[in-house]
Design a protein around this motif. Sequence first.
Motif, mmCIF file in Angstrom:
data_model
loop_
_atom_site.group_PDB
_atom_site.id
_atom_site.type_symbol
_atom_site.label_atom_id
_atom_site.label_comp_id
_atom_site.label_asym_id
_atom_site.label_seq_id
_atom_site.Cartn_x
_atom_site.Cartn_y
_atom_site.Cartn_z
ATOM 1 N N ALA A 73 4.365 -9.422 -4.170
ATOM 2 C CA ALA A 73 3.238 -10.287 -4.581
ATOM 3 C C ALA A 73 1.914 -9.544 -4.412
ATOM 4 C CB ALA A 73 3.233 -11.572 -3.748
ATOM 5 N N VAL A 74 1.781 -8.836 -3.282
ATOM 6 C CA VAL A 74 0.542 -8.108 -3.008
ATOM 7 C C VAL A 74 0.379 -6.953 -3.998
ATOM 8 C CG1 VAL A 74 -0.661 -6.656 -1.327
ATOM 9 C CG2 VAL A 74 0.495 -8.736 -0.582
ATOM 10 N N ARG A 75 1.478 -6.236 -4.244
ATOM 11 C CA ARG A 75 1.416 -5.105 -5.176
ATOM 12 C C ARG A 75 0.995 -5.586 -6.569
ATOM 13 N NH1 ARG A 75 5.049 -1.784 -8.411
ATOM 14 N NH2 ARG A 75 6.573 -3.462 -8.344
ATOM 15 N N GLY A 76 1.588 -6.706 -7.003
ATOM 16 C CA GLY A 76 1.213 -7.263 -8.302
ATOM 17 C C GLY A 76 -0.263 -7.609 -8.350
ATOM 18 N N GLY A 77 -0.766 -8.176 -7.250
ATOM 19 C CA GLY A 77 -2.182 -8.543 -7.186
ATOM 20 C C GLY A 77 -3.075 -7.322 -7.274
ATOM 21 N N ILE A 78 -2.715 -6.276 -6.541
ATOM 22 C CA ILE A 78 -3.542 -5.062 -6.548
ATOM 23 C C ILE A 78 -3.526 -4.436 -7.944
ATOM 24 C CG2 ILE A 78 -3.731 -2.711 -5.638
ATOM 25 C CD1 ILE A 78 -2.725 -3.828 -2.957
ATOM 26 N N LEU A 79 -2.358 -4.433 -8.594
ATOM 27 C CA LEU A 79 -2.266 -3.840 -9.935
ATOM 28 C C LEU A 79 -3.060 -4.646 -10.954
ATOM 29 C CD1 LEU A 79 1.477 -2.744 -10.148
ATOM 30 C CD2 LEU A 79 -0.526 -1.298 -9.852
ATOM 31 N N SER A 80 -3.275 -5.938 -10.658
ATOM 32 C CA SER A 80 -3.982 -6.768 -11.635
ATOM 33 C C SER A 80 -5.489 -6.518 -11.627
ATOM 34 C CB SER A 80 -3.708 -8.255 -11.365
ATOM 35 O OG SER A 80 -4.439 -8.668 -10.238
ATOM 36 N N SER A 123 9.154 2.449 1.295
ATOM 37 C CA SER A 123 8.773 1.087 0.956
ATOM 38 C C SER A 123 9.759 0.478 -0.035
ATOM 39 C CB SER A 123 7.356 1.102 0.371
ATOM 40 O OG SER A 123 7.009 -0.173 -0.073
ATOM 41 N N TRP A 124 10.133 1.265 -1.024
ATOM 42 C CA TRP A 124 11.065 0.764 -2.042
ATOM 43 C C TRP A 124 12.402 0.400 -1.411
ATOM 44 C CZ3 TRP A 124 15.827 1.752 -4.151
ATOM 45 C CH2 TRP A 124 16.084 1.115 -5.387
ATOM 46 N N ILE A 125 12.885 1.296 -0.521
ATOM 47 C CA ILE A 125 14.187 1.049 0.109
ATOM 48 C C ILE A 125 14.122 -0.194 0.993
ATOM 49 C CG2 ILE A 125 15.819 1.947 1.846
ATOM 50 C CD1 ILE A 125 15.225 4.749 0.626
ATOM 51 N N TYR A 126 13.008 -0.349 1.724
ATOM 52 C CA TYR A 126 12.849 -1.537 2.573
ATOM 53 C C TYR A 126 12.939 -2.800 1.726
ATOM 54 C CZ TYR A 126 10.905 -4.968 5.739
ATOM 55 O OH TYR A 126 10.733 -6.084 6.505
ATOM 56 N N ILE A 127 12.142 -2.819 0.657
ATOM 57 C CA ILE A 127 12.099 -4.012 -0.184
ATOM 58 C C ILE A 127 13.470 -4.283 -0.795
ATOM 59 C CG2 ILE A 127 11.078 -5.006 -2.291
ATOM 60 C CD1 ILE A 127 8.531 -3.366 -1.578
ATOM 61 N N TRP A 128 14.102 -3.212 -1.253
ATOM 62 C CA TRP A 128 15.432 -3.347 -1.861
ATOM 63 C C TRP A 128 16.412 -3.916 -0.845
ATOM 64 C CZ3 TRP A 128 19.653 0.081 -0.530
ATOM 65 C CH2 TRP A 128 20.779 -0.105 -1.319
ATOM 66 N N THR A 129 16.407 -3.368 0.397
ATOM 67 C CA THR A 129 17.354 -3.817 1.417
ATOM 68 C C THR A 129 17.143 -5.284 1.762
ATOM 69 O OG1 THR A 129 17.087 -1.626 2.370
ATOM 70 C CG2 THR A 129 18.310 -3.230 3.681
ATOM 71 N N PHE A 130 15.889 -5.623 2.099
ATOM 72 C CA PHE A 130 15.676 -6.972 2.630
ATOM 73 C C PHE A 130 15.669 -8.051 1.551
ATOM 74 C CE2 PHE A 130 14.696 -4.576 6.377
ATOM 75 C CZ PHE A 130 15.225 -5.378 7.377
ATOM 76 N N LEU A 136 0.842 -1.204 0.000
ATOM 77 C CA LEU A 136 0.000 0.000 0.000
ATOM 78 C C LEU A 136 0.872 1.247 0.000
ATOM 79 C CD1 LEU A 136 -2.899 -0.964 2.434
ATOM 80 C CD2 LEU A 136 -2.963 -0.709 -0.048
ATOM 81 N N ALA A 137 1.969 1.198 0.768
ATOM 82 C CA ALA A 137 2.880 2.351 0.799
ATOM 83 C C ALA A 137 3.479 2.585 -0.579
ATOM 84 C CB ALA A 137 3.982 2.122 1.828
ATOM 85 N N ARG A 138 3.834 1.495 -1.248
ATOM 86 C CA ARG A 138 4.451 1.652 -2.577
ATOM 87 C C ARG A 138 3.469 2.151 -3.608
ATOM 88 N NH1 ARG A 138 8.539 -1.891 -5.881
ATOM 89 N NH2 ARG A 138 8.670 -0.003 -7.114
ATOM 90 N N LEU A 139 2.176 1.895 -3.384
ATOM 91 C CA LEU A 139 1.167 2.353 -4.338
ATOM 92 C C LEU A 139 0.555 3.686 -3.920
ATOM 93 C CD1 LEU A 139 -0.600 -1.078 -4.900
ATOM 94 C CD2 LEU A 139 0.751 0.166 -6.580
#
Lengths: 328, 261
Positions: A186-193, A117-124, A104-107
């Motif tokens: 995975a969630v972001r992809g689902g929401i975009l779909s 959100s992007w930095i978190y995902i990138w880091t982890f 949700l943060a990324r969207l």
Amino acid sequence: MSEPPGAAVSLTEAPPSATDAPSKPLAAQRVLPLRRPGRWIATAVVLVLAAQFVHGLVTNPFYQWDRFGYWFLRPTILDGLLVTLEVTAYSAVLGLLGGILLALARLSKSPVLRAVSWIYIWTFRSIPLIVILLFLYNFSALYQTLSVGVPFGPAFFTFDESRLATDIVVAVVGLSLNQAAYAAEAVRGGILSVDQGQHEAAAALGLPKGYQFRKVVFPQALRSITPNYVNQLIDLVKATSLVFYVSLLDLFGAAQTMGATYPGDIVPLLLVVTVWYLILTTVVSVVQFYVERYFARGATRTLPPTPLQKLRTAVSDLRDRVRREAAV
Amino acid sequence: MSTETLQIVPAAVEVHDVHKWYGSHRVLDGVDLTVRAGEVTVILGPSGSGKSTLLRVVNHLEKPEIGYVSVNGELIGVRKQGDHLKELSERAILAQRSNIGFVFQNFNLFPHLTVLENVAAAPVATGKLDRDEAHKLARELLDRVGLADKETAYPRQLSGGQQQRVAIARALALRPGVILFDEPTSALDPELVGEVLAVIKDLAKSGTTLVIVTHEIGFAREIADRVVFIDGGKIVEQGPPSEVLDKPRHERTRDFLSKVL
């Protein structure tokens, strides 16, 4: 007609030159299925190889199946299995919740939330899980107390880190942090779909924002989130074997410890672990099938058949075929 | 119809000097439009003329850069602050939309909900009715659009014409003062167009304010109190169908009608 003989093709009459002209009209002629010898040969080869493999698995003394039987339901192993299940369950739920928030943060429309959100995902996604776990394991040495309070201001509660950070907490936190980063995508992809028209229809009906997400967008997104998330869940089940390195005795850890004590039983112990992981993955896959079937409501005109329904159809198909063959 | 739950109080719509850009492209160029309560207005225009955008501005799915829309005198999506118009919160805009029904070209029904749930969702979600009342209302509305037997079906199990009729019932469930139709029959097979037009005709007769973007000229002639022809983001001419459709004064209107008739 004045066309030269042989040039015209008649659909209603058989060519007069053909000696094997059908005696009955074409509609009544049975069509014989094409024989496929190549397929039979390939099937035979694969069956032989599979039989060989199974034979080896059963008869090779290297596997020590009697020791496998001894270890399979030992309390030490079952305790380890319980730890694996516990860590997986907590991490799966926390990881998914974290993933939804990150997605949700990324969207969102806020550039700061998007960047964080992007930095978190990138880091982890960049740091190997084992490094995260070892980091957290040594965390209490870095920060001895954790406080809840005003940022940079007074603290309301203070925790002694070494008491809070038990092995299981370290394991769950580490796996959840890692899992959330992957779940977010995975969630972001689902929401975009989900079709833009769905957002518009929900907005045009004046549905409250939270309701739009919970009742309109997310249920539809779940259809494409499920297979991706289950994929990660299966990864997670196996990734729990890393918690052994932060001194938590999960299924793998238990087997490893026993293996150190009984070095001759290493192979049967690894087999025990393998079979348990196979069982866990199977359970997850079965649950996945029914979850996906549930979310397919409305998306397809008819729901995909359950294995039982498939079996029934196959049996009745076979019966029909046998009857047909007998009738001819 | 017979029951009180279906009573609708028609609303008047005013569009005042609306300008709208997509990037550097000007879609609406100073549109003024007055729709009296209970009136049926049909908007015609070539593709890309801004007619759909105009409709979407009315319920604030699109924000105009200049100008405003009001429904029964209430500004939509903005409020007056001194000499300026200030954007309302999203929550306030969502609340205003319950008085403005919208029917989409592609229906946009919620595919994971049954027909009944589709129609009953909005009154429940906005706190207007409880679940039982909403289901009762939804059944009456489905009966009105001739789909009483389809309440447990999922949208994808229905034909396009049936889906659009459910979408109309869904829009009616909030008892809006005005209903906007964005090319309601353009996505339908020709033989299904009639059933949707019949439902809209029924609404027109019941005195609801309707604003319809369509290419069905015959339908426009039959039900419109007023036809508005729009091109290049501007209203070229408007008036009763007997004038605009039969004796158009502008070259562009004549040209357009000669192509679609």
